[in-house]
Design a protein around this motif. Structure first.
Motif, PDB file in Angstrom:
ATOM      1  N   PRO A 228       0.661  -1.142  -0.345  1.00 18.31           N
ATOM      2  CA  PRO A 228       0.012  -0.171  -0.534  1.00 18.31           C
ATOM      3  C   PRO A 228       0.684   1.481  -0.124  1.00 18.31           C
ATOM      4  O   PRO A 228       2.506   1.698   0.375  1.00 18.31           O
ATOM      5  CB  PRO A 228      -1.368  -0.192   1.346  1.00 18.31           C
ATOM      6  CG  PRO A 228       0.393  -0.735   1.955  1.00 18.31           C
ATOM      7  CD  PRO A 228       0.522  -1.830   1.011  1.00 18.31           C
ATOM      8  N   GLU A 229       0.265   1.719  -0.090  1.00 22.65           N
ATOM      9  CA  GLU A 229       0.660   3.764  -0.691  1.00 22.65           C
ATOM     10  C   GLU A 229       0.120   4.889   0.236  1.00 22.65           C
ATOM     11  O   GLU A 229      -1.756   4.976  -0.203  1.00 22.65           O
ATOM     12  CB  GLU A 229       1.224   4.094  -1.554  1.00 22.65           C
ATOM     13  CG  GLU A 229       2.411   2.865  -2.531  1.00 22.65           C
ATOM     14  CD  GLU A 229       1.921   3.233  -3.883  1.00 22.65           C
ATOM     15  OE1 GLU A 229       2.497   4.623  -4.391  1.00 22.65           O
ATOM     16  OE2 GLU A 229       1.523   2.597  -4.740  1.00 22.65           O
ATOM     17  N   PRO A 230       0.087   5.552   1.546  1.00 23.10           N
ATOM     18  CA  PRO A 230       1.338   4.813   1.756  1.00 23.10           C
ATOM     19  C   PRO A 230       1.056   3.925   2.700  1.00 23.10           C
ATOM     20  O   PRO A 230       0.386   3.482   2.844  1.00 23.10           O
ATOM     21  CB  PRO A 230       1.634   6.245   3.265  1.00 23.10           C
ATOM     22  CG  PRO A 230       0.207   6.618   3.584  1.00 23.10           C
ATOM     23  CD  PRO A 230      -0.773   6.356   2.096  1.00 23.10           C
ATOM     24  N   VAL A 231       2.601   3.248   3.463  1.00 24.25           N
ATOM     25  CA  VAL A 231       2.690   2.447   4.663  1.00 24.25           C
ATOM     26  C   VAL A 231       3.714   2.674   5.745  1.00 24.25           C
ATOM     27  O   VAL A 231       4.228   3.388   6.081  1.00 24.25           O
ATOM     28  CB  VAL A 231       3.730   0.960   3.302  1.00 24.25           C
ATOM     29  CG1 VAL A 231       4.425   1.833   3.727  1.00 24.25           C
ATOM     30  CG2 VAL A 231       3.000  -0.363   4.486  1.00 24.25           C
ATOM     31  N   VAL A 232       3.268   2.121   6.947  1.00 22.98           N
ATOM     32  CA  VAL A 232       3.735   2.115   8.372  1.00 22.98           C
ATOM     33  C   VAL A 232       5.238   1.553   7.737  1.00 22.98           C
ATOM     34  O   VAL A 232       5.365   0.041   7.657  1.00 22.98           O
ATOM     35  CB  VAL A 232       2.986   1.250   9.593  1.00 22.98           C
ATOM     36  CG1 VAL A 232       3.206   1.464  10.591  1.00 22.98           C
ATOM     37  CG2 VAL A 232       1.893   2.069   9.404  1.00 22.98           C
ATOM     38  N   LYS A 233       6.161   2.150   8.469  1.00 24.91           N
ATOM     39  CA  LYS A 233       7.246   1.278   8.661  1.00 24.91           C
ATOM     40  C   LYS A 233       7.663   0.077   9.486  1.00 24.91           C
ATOM     41  O   LYS A 233       6.783  -0.164  10.800  1.00 24.91           O
ATOM     42  CB  LYS A 233       8.615   1.786   9.311  1.00 24.91           C
ATOM     43  CG  LYS A 233       9.815   2.160   9.176  1.00 24.91           C
ATOM     44  CD  LYS A 233      10.692   2.980   9.895  1.00 24.91           C
ATOM     45  CE  LYS A 233      12.375   2.293   9.673  1.00 24.91           C
ATOM     46  NZ  LYS A 233      12.893   3.388  10.208  1.00 24.91           N
ATOM     47  N   GLY A 234       7.742  -1.316   8.729  1.00 23.53           N
ATOM     48  CA  GLY A 234       8.648  -2.564   8.804  1.00 23.53           C
ATOM     49  C   GLY A 234       7.181  -3.599   8.522  1.00 23.53           C
ATOM     50  O   GLY A 234       7.319  -4.211   9.039  1.00 23.53           O
ATOM     51  N   ARG A 235       5.825  -2.597   7.932  1.00 26.15           N
ATOM     52  CA  ARG A 235       4.829  -3.677   7.492  1.00 26.15           C
ATOM     53  C   ARG A 235       5.488  -3.759   5.966  1.00 26.15           C
ATOM     54  O   ARG A 235       6.671  -4.045   5.367  1.00 26.15           O
ATOM     55  CB  ARG A 235       3.547  -2.803   7.225  1.00 26.15           C
ATOM     56  CG  ARG A 235       2.869  -2.380   8.632  1.00 26.15           C
ATOM     57  CD  ARG A 235       2.192  -2.995   9.595  1.00 26.15           C
ATOM     58  NE  ARG A 235       1.331  -2.952  10.089  1.00 26.15           N
ATOM     59  CZ  ARG A 235       0.512  -2.437  10.474  1.00 26.15           C
ATOM     60  NH1 ARG A 235      -0.169  -2.273   9.491  1.00 26.15           N
ATOM     61  NH2 ARG A 235       0.366  -2.007  12.322  1.00 26.15           N
ATOM     62  N   THR A 236       4.594  -4.857   5.327  1.00 25.40           N
ATOM     63  CA  THR A 236       5.057  -6.002   4.487  1.00 25.40           C
ATOM     64  C   THR A 236       4.222  -4.431   3.039  1.00 25.40           C
ATOM     65  O   THR A 236       2.963  -4.342   2.913  1.00 25.40           O
ATOM     66  CB  THR A 236       4.020  -6.797   4.081  1.00 25.40           C
ATOM     67  OG1 THR A 236       4.717  -7.898   5.575  1.00 25.40           O
ATOM     68  CG2 THR A 236       4.188  -7.624   3.196  1.00 25.40           C
ATOM     69  N   ILE A 237       5.720  -4.096   1.849  1.00 23.06           N
ATOM     70  CA  ILE A 237       4.645  -3.552   0.556  1.00 23.06           C
ATOM     71  C   ILE A 237       4.766  -5.338  -0.094  1.00 23.06           C
ATOM     72  O   ILE A 237       5.975  -5.691  -0.250  1.00 23.06           O
ATOM     73  CB  ILE A 237       6.269  -2.908   0.535  1.00 23.06           C
ATOM     74  CG1 ILE A 237       5.987  -1.632   1.356  1.00 23.06           C
ATOM     75  CG2 ILE A 237       5.756  -2.826  -1.250  1.00 23.06           C
ATOM     76  CD1 ILE A 237       6.947  -0.400   0.828  1.00 23.06           C
TER      77      ILE A 237
END
Length: 289
Positions: free
Chosen positions: A195-204
């Motif tokens: 997703p965009e934006p994304v929380v740091k440490g989450r999966t892209i």
């Protein structure tokens, strides 16, 4: 042999008298048909020609210093032209600037004696004298993929040759093995990171597709089971680094996951093959919060 759609009926049985077009037409589009006729007549439809790559024909002309692009990318519909230069050496009795003289480069797939396919320029080359018996010539190889000139099996290595014709006497000179190039099925590559934006440490999740031109139906299709690099460029940097390498699916699609660490751009990058050029997708920016 196959020689573009409009002259495919030309065979080795065609007499060189077919070259007898009005002299004033030596530099117009009739050159391509005349060159194809000369090549077919000289090499024969049976494929039993004993020709090597040496100069053949009655015209006192030879060719050297053939230069062409390393690779030619051909899509599905657009006309592609690639420039060729070469040196022409001729006897003192040959007037290369006469209205009934024409010369041009060509490329061929397979054996010179009986090629699988051959492509010419639409117009004759232009030549500039460098001495009384030598000249530097410049011409194009013109490719029209929408006209059925290429099969997918034609992708890969081609060799270069050159012809010279005299429209009045029907004399010609024909020489192969002068150079080489790759004729490649043009490639496309896409990417989408979410997703965009994304929380740091989450999966892209990063998806995409590698496709290439199909010369037989004039569409782009997925390029299967090819290694493609997932690359990342941190915001503020100008350099991409490789994160991992994955293979395309049987339909050319790409899908993988990474951890969100910093703002930046993800892209896929394909190194290319002899039949398909290298390509990189435009970077897709991900905002990490």
């Amino acid at each position: 042999m196959r020689i573009r759609a409009t002259v495919a009926a030309v065979s080795g049985a065609l007499a060189l008298s077919a070259l007898a077009v009005p002299a004033a037409q030596a530099d117009d589009s009739s050159y391509r048909e005349s060159a194809a006729a000369a090549f077919a007549a000289a090499h024969g439809a049976s494929g039993k020609s004993a020709f090597t790559t040496a100069v053949d024909g009655d015209l006192n002309v030879s060719f050297s210093n053939f230069k062409i692009a390393t690779a030619v990318k051909v899509g599905t519909t657009n006309h592609v032209a690639t420039t060729v230069t070469y040196k022409l050496t001729h006897g003192a009795e040959v007037d290369i600037h006469a209205e009934d003289f024409a010369t041009g480069p060509y490329i061929y797939k397979g054996a010179f004696a009986d090629p699988d396919n051959i492509l010419f320029g639409y117009y004759a080359a232009t030549c500039t004298d460098t001495s009384a018996t030598t000249a530097t010539c410049k011409g194009n190889i013109d490719i029209y993929p929408a006209d059925g000139e290429l099969l997918n099996s034609d992708a890969g290595s081609w060799k270069g040759g050159a012809l010279a014709l005299n429209y009045t006497t029907d004399d010609y000179a024909d020489q192969g093995g002068l150079g080489s190039t790759l004729v490649q099925r043009n490639s496309k590559l896409t990417v989408n990171a979410s997703p965009e934006p994304v929380v740091k440490g989450r999966t892209i999740t990063v998806t995409g597709k590698l496709s290439r031109a199909n010369w037989e139906d004039n569409l782009y299709h997925g390029y299967s089971t090819q290694p493609v690099k997932l690359q990342f460029r941190k915001k503020g940097s100008s350099t991409y680094t490789t994160v991992k390498t994955i293979n395309t699916s049987t339909t050319g699609t790409l899908k993988t996951t990474v951890k969100a660490t910093a703002d930046g751009y993800f892209r896929y990058s394909f190194a290319g093959t002899s039949t398909t050029p290298a390509v990189s997708a435009a970077g897709d920016f991900v905002d990490v919060r």
